[in-house]
Write an enzyme that holds these catalytic residues in place. Structure first.
Site, PDB file in Angstrom:
ATOM      1  N   GLY A  82     -20.040   7.433   4.822  1.00 47.50           N
ATOM      2  CA  GLY A  82     -19.259   7.815   3.651  1.00 47.50           C
ATOM      3  C   GLY A  82     -20.131   7.915   2.413  1.00 47.50           C
ATOM      4  CE  LYS A 139      -4.572   0.704   0.312  1.00 45.26           C
ATOM      5  NZ  LYS A 139      -5.626  -0.100  -0.333  1.00 45.26           N
ATOM      6  N   GLY A 156     -18.558   8.384  -0.850  1.00 51.23           N
ATOM      7  CA  GLY A 156     -17.603   8.369  -1.953  1.00 51.23           C
ATOM      8  C   GLY A 156     -18.043   7.470  -3.089  1.00 51.23           C
ATOM      9  CG  HIS A 157     -15.626   7.294  -6.611  1.00 50.31           C
ATOM     10  ND1 HIS A 157     -14.414   7.344  -7.259  1.00 50.31           N
ATOM     11  CD2 HIS A 157     -16.150   8.545  -6.728  1.00 50.31           C
ATOM     12  CE1 HIS A 157     -14.213   8.553  -7.741  1.00 50.31           C
ATOM     13  NE2 HIS A 157     -15.246   9.296  -7.435  1.00 50.31           N
ATOM     14  CB  VAL A 158     -16.857   2.137  -2.619  1.00 46.87           C
ATOM     15  CG1 VAL A 158     -17.431   0.800  -2.161  1.00 46.87           C
ATOM     16  CG2 VAL A 158     -15.550   1.905  -3.369  1.00 46.87           C
TER      17      VAL A 158
END
Length: 390
Positions: free
Chosen positions: A197, A97, A199-201
């Site tokens: 959240g 990572k 976001g995208h996911v």
């Protein structure tokens, strides 16, 4: 450009009082690379955890960490999680990572990511990068200008594009597996599900859940993002501080890690925790056991969110969307196997998944002890001796 490489072998020669080396020892990392290019604003850390199964693959996260220690802790935990994620998913990859310290809304630019790409290239394929929180397909294009060791590239140039849809699909399937275990049916229709959240996911996940008829509650630190998503899927919006104590069936953490901790544990009022965020257990053993004691069914994060890794890993063999989706579909069965093992052995689910992942690493690691001539043999027996270092 300047970089510093901190390897596991070196750690034993330096003072154990330095926290970083304690972490390297505890997590058993192979290598940590600190990258700095002040003229471009680049402050990055690359962590290679384990390459037993293959080269370390993991995304690069860009986030405005409060301090460098916070960034180091994050990259070490995330890279370790990638090792287990690849192993439990049946991929021939190791875990790695990277994190870039900075605000992606203000500091993301071509020069910075190309400089990062140079550092990735310097590792010669030990680490392959990809998209993560705060980065996107455009950033991967910039990285690709400096190194071939990058996935999650745009479909227009042969890549898989944004991995978020496949990540979300895997979380959705894993959530259904949890429902099957907890309620006897994997239907999510009518279930109250809170999502941390936007976001995208989270957005793709919310769409899957909305189509099945779930009742959604969402939060995010960015008001514009959460309001846009709420309007799209008909969700209720709550303050980020209120998300933990809601009376829901399923809580889905899809932002940053460490949110299951001493401060939040008593607030949870749900049957299931299943989301896309990495490292949500602040202290694995302590908080994993506490969830078990509270009767909350927890889907290990690195298992349920493996769809993104599956998607970008498929690029390495020539991307096929149908194949990637089919592999992500198997997360349902993997989660069920882990939940059953956990129940049969009265052990936390994170322990169950670790045991299964470590078994695969051990088994495959033994295979690597078998000598082969690699791909150097051309049919002439002399080539065997030439390349065997005899």
């Amino acid at each position: 450009m300047e970089s510093t490489t901190l390897e596991k072998e070196t750690a034993t020669e330096l003072s154990g009082d330095f926290p970083l080396f304690d972490k390297l020892k505890n997590y058993e990392h192979e290598q940590v690379v600190v990258c700095s290019e002040p003229s471009m604003g680049l402050k990055a850390i690359i962590a290679v955890h384990d390459t037993t199964l293959g080269p370390a693959l993991g995304g690069v996260r860009m986030w405005p960490y409060n301090n460098e220690q916070e960034a180091i802790r994050d990259v070490l935990r995330l890279s370790r999680g990638m090792t287990y994620k690849a192993a439990i998913s049946g991929l021939n990859l190791g875990g790695g990572k990277a994190v870039i310290i900075g605000d992606p809304r203000k500091e993301k630019n071509e020069a910075l990511f190309r400089a990062f790409g140079r550092y990735v290239d310097s590792l010669g394929g030990r680490y392959i990068t990809a998209e993560d929180v705060g980065t996107d397909v455009q950033a991967m294009e910039w990285v690709r200008m400096e190194t071939k060791y990058v996935t999650g590239l745009p479909k227009a140039i042969g890549g898989s594009g944004d991995p978020s849809p496949v990540t979300a699909y895997g979380v959705y399937k894993g959530m259904k597996a949890c429902a099957k275990k907890a309620y006897g049916s994997d239907s999510l229709e009518g279930k109250r599900i809170s999502i941390q959240g936007a976001g995208h996911v989270s957005s793709y996940l919310a769409e899957f859940l909305e189509k099945e008829g779930a009742e959604l509650i969402i939060c995010d630190i960015y008001e514009d993002k959460v309001n846009d998503l709420a309007d799209k899927v008909g969700a209720e919006v709550v303050d980020p501080d209120d998300i933990y104590g809601l009376d829901v069936d399923i809580f889905s953490p899809c932002a940053l890690g460490g949110i299951i901790n001493d401060d939040t544990m008593d607030q949870f009022n749900c049957d299931i925790i299943a989301g896309a965020a990495n490292n949500v257990l602040d202290e694995e053993e302590k908080h994993g056991q506490m969830l078990l004691d509270k009767g909350i069914l927890y889907a290990p994060d690195y298992v349920i969110n493996a769809g993104g890794l599956i998607n970008v890993a498929s690029e390495l063999e020539g991307y096929n969307e149908e194949r990637a989706q089919g592999q992500a579909e198997k997360i349902y069965d993997t989660i069920l196997d882990i939940l059953n093992y956990s129940e049969e052995n009265d052990t936390p689910t994170f322990t169950a998944s670790n045991i299964l992942a470590e078994k695969r690493m051990s088994d495959v690691g033994k295979i690597h002890n078998i000598y082969t001539s690699q791909s150097n043999f051309t049919g002439h027996i002399g080539d065997l001796y030439k390349h065997a270092n005899l």
